[in-house]
Enzyme design. Sequence first.
Site, PDB file in Angstrom:
ATOM      1  CE1 TYR A   1       9.953  55.565  -1.714  1.00  0.00           C
ATOM      2  CE2 TYR A   1      11.545  53.819  -1.355  1.00  0.00           C
ATOM      3  CZ  TYR A   1      11.087  55.094  -1.085  1.00  0.00           C
ATOM      4  OH  TYR A   1      11.762  55.895  -0.209  1.00  0.00           O
ATOM      5  CD1 TRP A  16      16.374  56.392  -3.131  1.00  0.00           C
ATOM      6  CD2 TRP A  16      17.547  58.153  -3.821  1.00  0.00           C
ATOM      7  NE1 TRP A  16      16.439  57.275  -2.091  1.00  0.00           N
ATOM      8  CE2 TRP A  16      17.167  58.365  -2.480  1.00  0.00           C
ATOM      9  CE3 TRP A  16      18.308  59.130  -4.473  1.00  0.00           C
ATOM     10  CZ2 TRP A  16      17.517  59.505  -1.776  1.00  0.00           C
ATOM     11  CZ3 TRP A  16      18.663  60.266  -3.767  1.00  0.00           C
ATOM     12  CH2 TRP A  16      18.260  60.448  -2.440  1.00  0.00           C
TER      13      TRP A  16
END
Length: 841
Positions: A143, A145
């Site tokens: 998980y 960006w």
Amino acid sequence: MDRRTFLKTGSIAAAAVAQAQAIPLVGESLLNDKKGSFSASHFGAFEANVRNSRFEGVNAFEGDDYPSSLVNALPARTYAEDRILYPCVREDYLKNGYKSDKSKRGKDKFVRVSWEKALELVANEIKRTHKEFGDDSIYGGSYGWYCVGSLNNPQALLGRMLHITGGYTSRTCTYSTHAIRQITPYITGTDESTAKPTAYPVLIKNSECIVFWGADVVNTNQIAWGVPDHKTYKYLKELKEEAKKRDIKFYIIDPVYNNTGMYFDAEHIKVNPTTDVALMLGIAHYLYTNKLHDEKFLRKCTYGFKQFKEYLLGNTEDKIAKTPKWASKICGVDEKVIEMLAKEFASKRTMLMGGWATQRAHHGEQPNWMLITLASMLGQIGLPGGGYGCSYHYSGGGVPMPAAATGNAQSEKSLNGSTGPQAEKGALSASPGLSGMSRKTKIDGPWQKSKVPVIPVSRIVECLENPGKEIKFDGNIIKYPDIRMAYWAGGNPFHHHQDRNRMIKAYQKLETFVVQDAFWTATARMADIILPCTLEQERNDITKAHSNSYIFAMKQASEPYGEAKDDYDIFTELLKHFSNKHVHAFTEGRSKMEWIEHFYNASYEKAKNSGVKMPSFKEFWEKGYCEFETPEVAKKFVRFEDFRKNPIVNRLGTPSGKIEIFSKKIASYDYDNCKGHPMWFEPMEWLGSEKVDKYPLNLISPHPKYRLHSQLNNTWLRHLEEVNGREPIWINTKDAKKRGIKNGDVVRIFNDRGQILGGAVVTEYVKEGAVRMQEGAWYDPSEAGEPGTLCRHGDVNVLIPDVGTSNLAQGNQATALVEIEKFKEEVPEIGIFKSPAIKGA
């Protein structure tokens, strides 16, 4: 910033890069100087300037009128001192494999190894773990960006690889929107964190009162999950100019007077952290008892106000009327101010801009449910300039966008928003979007039977601690798998997860921890096997603007640093340790450039079938981008307009087809911490709890200004804001005086979960009793790998509790009670932004 300021800042950034220590490239070949190599990032699109194979500067994309200064730090990030240059293995793991001493994670030395050795170790461990413990024993729920590319999406590629090799456990939800995205589909039938809100041009023309509630749109619109084109700032500027003509009233409801409040000179309503629901209930009570609510709208467009009303008036079990006086004692806002807000909202065309801040708290499901209920009582939902929106603070929220191309021939009106021959002339008036790598291959094989169970993303530590435990989640019962191996690519969990010291202990239960990253983050330093990957500017890829206005080419600007490899190549080479069939299933017979062209051509065909012209792939790649026009009709979009006119024909996706102030479905779950209508639940830690005797300050941790979560913290950008090399913590003047703290002091912030250092910023911009420290500062423990040790830099998540929001969402929190004192010892040196000592390097 405007383009002139951007160019000036860019020259400063280039000077900083020039002063950076040059580390020789491994296998470097001299490239010709290249200017204008097009690329993109989470901070915006740009042209990369390269000299002698080095990425040295950026020029803002011509379509971005308000480029973010963040993009200027990308060259410095590329050559950061903490860049991972070659594969490494933790020393004890290299000797003993999965039987190694797990307590040495984070403090053991690393040994440089060849790519072949590293991939062999990873492949063998995947095989062993699957064989001994089954499909769900590997956690591949990376998980974070990750990079913006459609091809080199490390999380999709990781899932694809693990699916092909036998299965894995993944995750659901996000740390950013865990509570809101779980609760709002029950209320309106859609995820309100991403739902398209009323367009800014409509607000500019019609709104009389705009309320920024836990939202900082000026700050957070710098970045996007895709690529931001920063069109939001054009409309914010117009809104500010229009406010002078029409006397639009702005309120900022937040413990902190943030960037948005400053920009609009908004009136600051200083609410106690995590008490927004109480404030909303006080406003709602005044609206109802003074007949300022819209009874007609409630009857026509909502379901369950009757049940909520009984709670509001104190006719249910608690026997407490939620009056402004009651609310004031909880939220810290004066009773008269609460009454004023109720009258103000009811008498003006009011837009409630709810952010994601309020839902990142204990019982975080309630604030957005109550915000929608309050907007329903005002009765302005579906009217131009009124209602609510929960995605304005996220990149492009409220910005008019091109319509989505459907892939079928459409009428000119549906494509362009108006009649006329535009489609025939080839106007680029609809966006076909852009696909990317899928987690599942289209090639048939035994992997088609692989299982991919999921757990709530923020419950990973609890899962590691309690294999086999059953928990309630969103109306279901889920059982935690027995995770033995974790493979992380494209994320930094030792930043974004809460309660760092508890997390360190939990991760020691893993037999093997693999990290694929470009930097020696705190996560990489906790790993057993480290695989270095390239950055966006070191590879070819393709992506799109978050607004759907552009598709961008991402052309390789500089060669990979050290021995870093593209994520796609890492997984392809890893699968060679399984079989050629596994490799073929992963690649589907395509090279990297063939995948990129495949993604573009899929968009090209979709656009063609919708009557929208796009250039050929060759023309696109040469120019660097493809643009899609926004039709005029998009500028007139009003959320829920059709629903308001006829809620029977235009039903919402809820059981009643209406806005559900009361949800029978949620009520049927019989949760004691999330009932059938919005309610005030006392948070586990807040200014009204007993813990304030020991920890009297309420810490909040908003999104940072000069980074994206933890990204870019290892560049010169941190020096723009840090205080004595520490993450700044805002403290009210009175609170600082009580503790003998002055502006610029290094302070220790602590509670029962841990301790960190910070740099004091003494200011009236934060409410008394609250302190503000941005999330995202890299974790830098004084004693590596030791729970409880001092974080020298200021990782706020050391202090935040890791407890689920409720049984409905099981989301994460972002607040805690703390105490602060002046740090009187010798201030330690920061160590996290340099590579660790590596044997054989």
